[in-house]
Scaffold this motif. Sequence first.
Motif, PDB file in Angstrom:
ATOM      1  N   PRO A   8       0.848  -1.209   0.000  1.00  0.00           N
ATOM      2  CA  PRO A   8       0.000   0.000   0.000  1.00  0.00           C
ATOM      3  C   PRO A   8       0.875   1.247   0.000  1.00  0.00           C
ATOM      4  N   THR A  29       0.048   0.181  -4.116  1.00  0.00           N
ATOM      5  CA  THR A  29      -1.347   0.374  -4.511  1.00  0.00           C
ATOM      6  C   THR A  29      -1.901   1.637  -3.881  1.00  0.00           C
ATOM      7  N   PRO A  31      -6.044   3.786  -3.761  1.00  0.00           N
ATOM      8  CA  PRO A  31      -7.448   3.706  -4.180  1.00  0.00           C
ATOM      9  C   PRO A  31      -7.670   4.386  -5.536  1.00  0.00           C
ATOM     10  N   HIS A  32      -8.546   3.804  -6.336  1.00  0.00           N
ATOM     11  CA  HIS A  32      -8.939   4.405  -7.612  1.00  0.00           C
ATOM     12  C   HIS A  32      -9.718   5.680  -7.314  1.00  0.00           C
ATOM     13  N   ARG A  38     -12.133  -0.100  -6.218  1.00  0.00           N
ATOM     14  CA  ARG A  38     -11.004  -0.710  -6.927  1.00  0.00           C
ATOM     15  C   ARG A  38      -9.686  -0.101  -6.470  1.00  0.00           C
ATOM     16  N   LEU A  39      -8.609  -0.841  -6.719  1.00  0.00           N
ATOM     17  CA  LEU A  39      -7.273  -0.360  -6.414  1.00  0.00           C
ATOM     18  C   LEU A  39      -6.489  -0.138  -7.710  1.00  0.00           C
ATOM     19  N   ARG A  41      -2.621  -0.045  -9.312  1.00  0.00           N
ATOM     20  CA  ARG A  41      -1.212  -0.380  -9.110  1.00  0.00           C
ATOM     21  C   ARG A  41      -0.376   0.761  -9.672  1.00  0.00           C
ATOM     22  N   LEU A  98      -5.123  -2.847 -10.656  1.00  0.00           N
ATOM     23  CA  LEU A  98      -4.393  -3.910  -9.977  1.00  0.00           C
ATOM     24  C   LEU A  98      -4.548  -5.198 -10.786  1.00  0.00           C
TER      25      LEU A  98
END
Length: 457
Positions: A8, A29, A31-32, A38-39, A41, A98
């Motif tokens: 993270p 990662t 947060p979107h 969603r995450l 990358r 991700l």
Amino acid sequence: MMTTPIQPFTEIDPGKLEAITPSQFLTFTMPHPIHLHRLLRVAVCDSPLANADDSSPSISVVFVPKNRETDWNFCTESGHMQLLLKLRVSRLILIGDLPPHQGPSIYKLPPVSQTAEKERLLNELKPLMIPLLPKSIFTSDNGLRKIVFLTAVEDAAYRVTVAKVASPIVGEFLVEDVELVGFSDRNKQLRRRLRFKRMPKVIQSQALLVPIIGDDEATTQTDLESLRNIESATFEPDTRVLVHHYLIAMVSCLSLIASHLAQFFRPKALCFGIGGGVLLSFLDTQMKFEVTGVEIDPMVIMASTFHFGFNRLNSIRLIIKDAIETIQNFPNREPPKVEKFDVIFVDLDSSDAKIGFCAPPQEFCKKHVFEGLRLLLDEQGGLIMNVVPLNKVFYETLVKELKEIFHKVYEIDVKNADNFVVMAIVSPPSFVTFEYLFLNKLKSLIPGTYWNSVVEL
């Protein structure tokens, strides 16, 4: 090549991002900003060539295409490094969804996203970029204005993995069938490709792919997805036609020694680097050369045989050995059985992604290696090399050393990712009255793209 474990963003030490650190590579990662469930990358890659004290570093942010998150280009450190070196920036920031734990074996180009959605994502991400930027980028102007935002371009409308092979020598590599983008329904372009994980952005080999449909089935479909759904359909590579631009340029160089080659029913060619075997197959079946191939990795030969139809007639002699070792200790090199070749092709590349793609490898481009190649050539023969130089000095040094050993050196600029084809001839060509027969044959097999592009260096 494995990537750094994904963490993270909150666990990343902010101090690591405040300055350019040569060869630094981090993944994490966040947060979107639009789809909060969603995450994303994020990968930060600093150039090995960068200066840590650079007061004006160049930054590029690249968005990973949807559904390509598991592609080697976008999930391996070597893929990131190749992209960074191609863009010639100090820091590359790669952003995408991700990736799933298991990558899909089939990729299909998704519909083009709406412009408004792209603009919204870009605007939402810009403030999030600030912690990822080196402090030196912020001056009296807004540092964000200095960042180049890019979306990676995909040349495949549809791609399927045919085979994945693990080799202890070259590492993991893929055989893929691909439908290229940008062609009409009546003129779909299909290819079979070979790619190495250590150089994921480089297509090592590619051949025209031909679908073969059983007599009991008929179709008007030409796209790869539909053809693969036909039960009786099989796919065969066609190595009678060259589609890789640099291979076309390499074979075009044979015109410079046409007067010599025209004297033989089957001229002799020695090829360093086999890949998919496309060049060697073309020389054997279409140009009627007597071909010897040198390749260090038997797994590559196995894949080329099974997936590219290489050497099915066992008409090509194979030497499974390191290229430089082969040059130094070539079979039948001592008198009275000194073996000579009319042309030598070199198609080798570097295995170190951190220095960028380089062909031939740096250790191959030495005077004693070129002298060894010269000893293997007939007095009227020629050396043809695929060259992707690391930099200007690399290229100038290579040409200088060739000029000290050979009579003349020529170049074709392939105009494809800094790709050049270099040819060195041993002695002045001597005209023979029937050389036009060889030239006519060559021109019937090779497009005229590079015929007028040969220049003397």
